[in-house]
Design an enzyme around this catalytic site. Sequence first.
Site: not given
Length: 382
Positions: A320, A267, A228
């Site tokens: 990210d 994802h 995460h």
Amino acid sequence: MSETPEIRKGLYGVVVDETAVSKVVPETNSLTYRGYPVQELARYCSFEEVAYLLWNGRLPKQESLIRFSAREKALRHLDRHLIDLVMSMPLSCHPMDVLRTAVSFIGAQDPDAYTRNSEHVRHSALELMAKLPTIVALDIRRRQGKGYIEPSRKKGFAENFLWMVFGDEEGSPANSRSDIEAFDKSLILYAEHSFNASTFTGRVVTSTMSDTYSAVVAAIGALKGPLHGGANEAVMHNILDIDDPSKAEAWAKEKLANKDLVMGFGHRVYKKGDSRVPTMEAAFKELAEEHGQTKWVEIYDILAKTMEENTSIHIKPNLDFPAGPAYYILGFPIEFFTPIFVMARITGWTAHIVEQNENNSLIRPLSAYVGEEQRSVPPRSF
Ligand code: COA
């Protein structure tokens, strides 16, 4: 004979509740907060306006924004006890542990912590939004042997954080309008993302009628994991390991051949690309250009291309992937990338806590038992 229940491991594809906070449409790579596309919010709004939007369902008018910002600025300071607590945390622990402990302490200091009405939850949320950056900045500086910089009551949210971390030192991003804007954009993109793992964790805790701070502490724990929020740190470690663009392609191919996960890619919801990436990628590339650090862009582009071309599902980057190197260029220590994510996501988490409180049902799923058949305890002779 009972039917075998369908199990969706990891709640894959399961719709567990309604929400009016944000909407993800993976087919069109679209993400909206309260109906507004996140790209437009990143382009036209400040992080403070987005926080107001998430909590109130509408963008603030100028007067409301001034009042809201004044309240946030007034809550930024830390009292002596909180400063001592942060200073007493082991230097060997991860900064997410400091943040988790600090939020727990702030909750313990709130005599009304168990008040679950929306007005009080929104006040707690504002206090956490205001204080988390001060805590993170203090933790960064104490680990560098530097003194505490008090929060400013004049600077905006993003600028104040950069100021508390870097002060007036040479090349401080707090003195660069473009650095402040790039950082502000990253906070907006990180602010909210429907029922992601940490938000759902917060909602589960809230559903038991527990308090806001307990829900946030649990959410911090969920965000810390590398699948995460922790991915933004792992991304930068990988990019630094690669170091030379000429090695990037072979590095990614080796990871894929070994069936290793490449952090910053893939994802659970988006399978055709993360809606937030183009905005963050542009901000990262501009930062790299301005700071003369384009080597990271070369590595970034090669990794993205290699991952897409060498996976059957054409895996694409998630937020990210550009956020990690952008934070590195701004000068943040890598282990603070996820705490910075918390500074933004606190707004989304608390919007969901309010929503869960207002229409609550205890979250308690079922499981399919696969252990031993029922048996009797044998006679005990000892
Ligand atoms: N690197 C390499 N392979 C990956 C991958 C990655 N980052 N993400 C997914 N895959 C592979 C899976 O292993 C799976 O392979 P398999 O079919 O051979 O088992 C295939 O792609 C399909 O995976 P999928 O079902 O789409 O993934 P998921 O929804 O279960 O997992 C994540 C989603 C985010 C947990 C996963 O992509 C991941 O671990 N990414 C890295 C961590 C990360 O960046 N997290 C931040 C998320 S915002």
